[in-house]
Design an enzyme around this catalytic site. Structure first.
Site, PDB file in Angstrom:
ATOM      1  N   GLY A 272     -16.375   1.478   6.471  1.00  0.00           N
ATOM      2  CA  GLY A 272     -16.759   2.032   7.760  1.00  0.00           C
ATOM      3  C   GLY A 272     -16.968   1.041   8.879  1.00  0.00           C
ATOM      4  N   GLY A 273     -16.771  -0.243   8.630  1.00  0.00           N
ATOM      5  CA  GLY A 273     -16.977  -1.239   9.682  1.00  0.00           C
ATOM      6  C   GLY A 273     -16.043  -1.026  10.863  1.00  0.00           C
TER       7      GLY A 273
ATOM      8  N   ASP B 248      -6.446  12.064   0.346  1.00  0.00           N
ATOM      9  CA  ASP B 248      -5.396  11.069   0.109  1.00  0.00           C
ATOM     10  C   ASP B 248      -4.522  11.029   1.361  1.00  0.00           C
ATOM     11  OD1 ASP B 248      -3.230   9.548  -0.633  1.00  0.00           O
ATOM     12  OD2 ASP B 248      -2.940  10.508  -2.580  1.00  0.00           O
TER      13      ASP B 248
ATOM     14  N   CYS C  92      -5.999  -7.099   4.829  1.00  0.00           N
ATOM     15  CA  CYS C  92      -6.784  -8.319   4.624  1.00  0.00           C
ATOM     16  C   CYS C  92      -6.076  -9.213   3.603  1.00  0.00           C
ATOM     17  CB  CYS C  92      -8.210  -8.000   4.180  1.00  0.00           C
ATOM     18  SG  CYS C  92      -8.330  -7.014   2.679  1.00  0.00           S
TER      19      CYS C  92
END
Length: 448
Positions: A263-264, A310, A382
């Protein structure tokens, strides 16, 4: 907590992470909170766990000459040796005699005299004779793999993609723990106010170069500070903050976050929208979607609605061409976050990259149907692998001629990034050595 108890706790964590695949950052945070460790003790425990994990293969190289006659040893004994050698070689402020004494005492308590004798003998030999020199390794890829404790296949792959110099920078950066960074909730506190309050409370901080909401903390325990507890600050890496900055958001927009947990980035987008509009957030797991809603409540944001789904079938949930902005922070190999999660490098295999790419392709194909003409889609990961990044974007653009890389993407980047060597025609690759952040890729596509 005594230094002996700290070393015992570190050993238990290392054995669990190293042998059972536990997540280092989760287990370490849990232990620090459970034991209510002081800032100093928390720092030492973190140093022993992350340092030992980050240097595992190099320590194994150091130990090998002294272990040739030993049969297979039990996992906890191996990790006790790894942890002890790490302290002796890399932590100058910890005296060798203290490391030796407490390692032997732990061995006596958890094993028997024979194990204690083995530990004592190996560590005393290292104390007397020192450790092997990696300069004796002639092959440059093998040398880099061992001295930086990265799998050989991974170093070889990075050298093929980026060359030896960039790969060396990545590997060396990954051996040092990532500095903590936080993001202000700008609807509740200003950057100047947050910095002044943290400095008044003894923190050493500086502004982030990558986000006007970001603060980098080099000294101070932020998780216990009122600003964090009250939801005026949230922990987020600087590279992750860059996503929200590059979404080109305005109040009142309708935004999709297809893979939102924890949630960042979701909450950052809501802040950029001044909590006006709608953020539809999804995660494959209901528990993780719940975490996103909890984070939104903690930060007093009302426009986020997270639920389980999904996103490879997300068109079942929404009308086509109904969103102004879409974020796809795709599931990836995580090879950019090894500084904060060093255990990842030992668990990943090369084939994981290719299986994840299939998921990334499916997600891109699906979510792209929901963007309005003229809307913008940010794709981020990332990781630092081209197959998941530039190559995934290039393949998507070939399949979808109605999309192109947003021509204004580069000009909208923070100034330090506009000349970054990680820029390409398909996006921006941040390397961990560049701005003391995670390794991270992002691009912004526009639907014409």
């Amino acid at each position: 907590m005594s230094k002996y108890a700290l070393r015992e706790a570190a050993l238990q964590l290392l054995t669990r992470i190293g042998e059972n695949g536990g997540y280092s950052h989760v287990l370490l945070d849990r232990e620090i909170n459970k034991q209510q460790l002081s800032e100093q003790d928390g720092r030492l425990l973190t140093e022993m766990v992350y340092g030992t994990l980050s240097h595992r293969d190099l320590i194994h190289y150091y130990l090998t000459p002294y272990m040739k006659k030993q049969k297979k040893i039990r996992p906890w004994v191996k990790w006790l040796l790894y942890m002890s050698v790490y302290q002796m070689v890399f932590l100058e402020r910890v005296p060798d005699h203290a490391v030796l004494h407490e390692a032997v005492e732990i061995a006596k308590k958890q094993g028997h005299k024979g194990i204690a004798s083995l530990i004592n003998g190996v560590l005393r030999n290292i104390q007397r004779n020192g450790v092997a020199d990696v300069e004796e390794i002639k092959d440059p890829v093998e040398k880099l793999a061992i001295e930086s404790s990265h799998p050989h296949w991974l170093v070889e792959r990075w050298v093929e993609q980026y060359g030896l110099e960039i790969t060396q920078g990545m590997c060396k950066a990954n051996m040092h723990h990532l500095p903590m960074s936080v993001r202000i909730q700008p609807l509740r506190i200003s950057l100047t106010e947050a910095i002044h309050q943290l400095q008044a409370d003894g923190f050493t901080v500086e502004k982030s170069l990558l986000s006007p909401q970001g603060i980098v903390i080099s000294e101070g325990q932020i998780l216990r500070h009122p600003l964090f507890i009250e939801g005026r600050l949230t922990v987020q890496d600087q590279s992750s903050m860059l996503v929200g900055e590059m979404m080109d958001l305005s109040p009142g927009q309708k935004v999709l976050d297809a893979c939102s947990a924890p949630g960042g980035k979701t909450t950052h987008m809501a802040e950029k929208m001044e909590d006006e509009g709608e953020v539809a957030a999804y995660d494959l797991h209901a528990k993780k979607a719940k975490l996103v809603n909890e984070k939104a409540r903690q930060l007093e944001l009302t426009i986020i609605h997270a639920k389980q789904a999904d996103s490879r079938k997300i068109t079942d949930e929404h009308h086509l061409e109904s969103f102004d902005r879409i974020l796809l922070d795709a599931p990836c190999s995580g090879l950019g976050v090894l500084r904060g999660k060093p255990d990842i490098k030992y668990h990943k295999k090369e084939e994981d990259i290719f299986s994840l790419r299939n998921i990334q392709d499916d997600l891109l194909n699906e979510v792209s149907k929901l963007l309005k003409p003229g809307g913008k889609l940010v794709y981020s990961t990332c990781t630092v692998d081209r197959h998941e990044n530039e190559e995934a974007v290039a393949a998507f653009l070939c399949r979808h001629p109605e999309y192109e890389v947003d021509p204004s993407f580069t000009n909208d980047l923070p100034e330090p990034l506009q000349t970054s060597h990680g820029r390409s025609e398909f996006g921006l690759q941040l390397f961990p050595q560049d701005f003391d952040t995670d390794g991270f890729f992002l691009t912004r596509l526009i639907r014409t």
